[in-house]
Scaffold this active site. Structure first.
Site, short mmCIF file in Angstrom:
data_model
loop_
_atom_site.label_atom_id
_atom_site.label_comp_id
_atom_site.label_asym_id
_atom_site.label_seq_id
_atom_site.Cartn_x
_atom_site.Cartn_y
_atom_site.Cartn_z
N SER A 41 0.80 -1.23 0.00
CA SER A 41 0.00 0.00 0.00
C SER A 41 0.84 1.28 0.00
O SER A 41 0.32 2.35 -0.31
CB SER A 41 -0.95 0.02 1.21
N LYS A 102 0.88 4.46 6.92
CA LYS A 102 0.36 5.29 5.84
C LYS A 102 1.02 6.66 5.93
O LYS A 102 1.73 6.99 6.88
CB LYS A 102 -1.16 5.46 5.94
#
Length: 252
Positions: A41, A102
């Site tokens: 990701s 993230k």
């Protein structure tokens, strides 16, 4: 004259092990903790098989700074806000136990939206510059996508930041969203691999808004990286599986 017996060697060894364990726990709690990257990701910034150090002091300390997140206190001690563009590790808000990593995009009070693949902050489009094509490997089927350099605006006490992102297209699941208003005490986080990231853009099963209390630390440096081409028993192949060019590189 009487001979005093010295304590057995096993007792000294046990003490050494206990002391070493306490020192290691202390370092992991207040200074740095190692993490590894299991998914794609955050490609191209972080690759599957990267191992990195996360600074635990960057945002202060919460119960999630401690092993197993014991419910000893609420909030953060010596807390400070992340900057837009920081790559941060946090506990998944839906279970408060799974580690996620993230990039911090929105701070408390920010308005965040994605329209046709373009990121908007507080009503302004975030500039992005095309860097050509990028081939994604090591995270499922080998695919070629577009790479961009995105420029986030400055944060209080921190300058504007640039980083790379990937887009398969500008018409994927999370490429058109409502406008999100980041509530007090929370941040908005997104993966750099924009079309292959479950993040704050999904308020139902995804990350949603991340409470500041859930922040574990800021990713600082990649200290080791392997591409997965060698099994644990293939000792002769280990040197060829190491991504030598990524060792001791800063996370940006």
């Amino acid at each position: 004259m009487t001979n005093k017996k010295k304590p057995g060697g096993w007792l000294e060894s046990l003490k050494t092990v206990v002391y070493a364990g306490l020192i290691a726990i202390g370092i992991r709690t207040v200074a740095f903790e190692p993490f590894n990257i299991p998914s794609g990701s955050m490609i191209p910034t972080l690759l599957v098989g990267d191992y990195l150090f996360v600074s635990k002091y960057a945002y202060g300390y919460s119960k999630h700074s401690l092993p197993f997140s014991p419910d000893l206190f609420e909030g953060r001690i010596f807390g400070s806000l992340p900057a837009r563009g920081d790559v941060a590790v946090f506990k998944f808000p839906r279970d408060n136990s799974t580690d996620y990593i993230k990039r911090i995009i929105g701070l408390p009070g920010d308005r965040v939206q994605v329209r046709q693949g373009r990121l908007y902050l507080n009503g302004q489009e975030v500039p992005r510059e095309s860097l050509g094509l990028y081939t994604v490997e090591g995270d499922g089927p080998r695919i070629t996508v577009r790479q961009y350099r995105e420029s986030l605006p400055a944060s209080p006490g921190s300058p504007a930041r640039q980083h790379q992102i990937l887009e398969a297209s500008d018409d994927q699941r999370y490429d058109n969203t409502p406008e999100f208003l980041v509530p007090p005490g929370h941040v908005f986080a997104m993966g750099d691999n924009r079309d292959n990231s479950l993040d704050s853009r999904d308020m139902s099963i995804g990350v949603g808004f991340v409470p500041l209390e859930n922040l574990v630390g800021r990713a600082e440096m990649i200290f080791f990286s392997v591409d997965g081409s060698a099994a644990w028993w293939e000792v002769w192949a280990w040197p060829f599986a190491v991504r030598w060019d990524r060792l001791l590189t800063a996370v940006r």
